[in-house]
Motif scaffolding. Sequence first.
Motif, mmCIF file in Angstrom:
data_model
loop_
_atom_site.group_PDB
_atom_site.id
_atom_site.type_symbol
_atom_site.label_atom_id
_atom_site.label_comp_id
_atom_site.label_asym_id
_atom_site.label_seq_id
_atom_site.Cartn_x
_atom_site.Cartn_y
_atom_site.Cartn_z
ATOM 1 N N LYS A 70 0.829 -1.203 0.000
ATOM 2 C CA LYS A 70 0.000 0.000 0.000
ATOM 3 C C LYS A 70 0.867 1.258 0.000
ATOM 4 N N LEU A 118 3.997 1.512 -1.159
ATOM 5 C CA LEU A 118 4.789 1.633 -2.380
ATOM 6 C C LEU A 118 3.950 1.817 -3.630
ATOM 7 N N ARG A 119 2.680 1.515 -3.564
ATOM 8 C CA ARG A 119 1.787 1.642 -4.710
ATOM 9 C C ARG A 119 1.626 3.119 -5.066
ATOM 10 N N PRO A 120 1.740 3.440 -6.352
ATOM 11 C CA PRO A 120 1.544 4.846 -6.731
ATOM 12 C C PRO A 120 0.101 5.273 -6.469
ATOM 13 N N THR A 121 -0.066 6.531 -6.126
ATOM 14 C CA THR A 121 -1.387 7.041 -5.776
ATOM 15 C C THR A 121 -2.256 7.293 -7.002
ATOM 16 N N GLY A 122 -1.658 7.407 -8.172
ATOM 17 C CA GLY A 122 -2.442 7.652 -9.384
ATOM 18 C C GLY A 122 -2.586 9.116 -9.699
ATOM 19 N N ARG A 123 -2.069 9.995 -8.844
ATOM 20 C CA ARG A 123 -2.124 11.436 -9.110
ATOM 21 C C ARG A 123 -0.850 11.849 -9.826
ATOM 22 N N ASN A 124 -0.985 12.720 -10.788
ATOM 23 C CA ASN A 124 0.168 13.281 -11.476
ATOM 24 C C ASN A 124 0.394 14.696 -10.988
ATOM 25 N N ASP A 125 1.353 14.864 -10.109
ATOM 26 C CA ASP A 125 1.625 16.187 -9.540
ATOM 27 C C ASP A 125 2.655 16.930 -10.318
#
Length: 91
Positions: free
Chosen positions: A82, A84-91
């Motif tokens: 959890k 290490l999983r990418p959050t899916g947001r592109n900042d």
Amino acid sequence: MLGGASKIAAILVTYPFQVIRTRSQQRPSNDGIPRYTNSWHVVKETARYEGFRGFYKGINPNLLRNVPASSITFLVYENVLKFLRPTGRND
């Protein structure tokens, strides 16, 4: 919970094989005569003198040691995934 339950199921299935292996590896008596000649002899003697319960002798300490360890391992694994999983947001 599932990690602990899976470990309980695995131990219940494989523990008789551990008992057979351990008893076949016992040191000989003082006379130098081994108590068991082979694995099948262990199965026959255990069934004859101790019954079905003989194959599960000593399972409680094994469960008390392995179930919490397995549960903690699964808990840490899931939390690390959890983290290490990418959050899916592109900042």
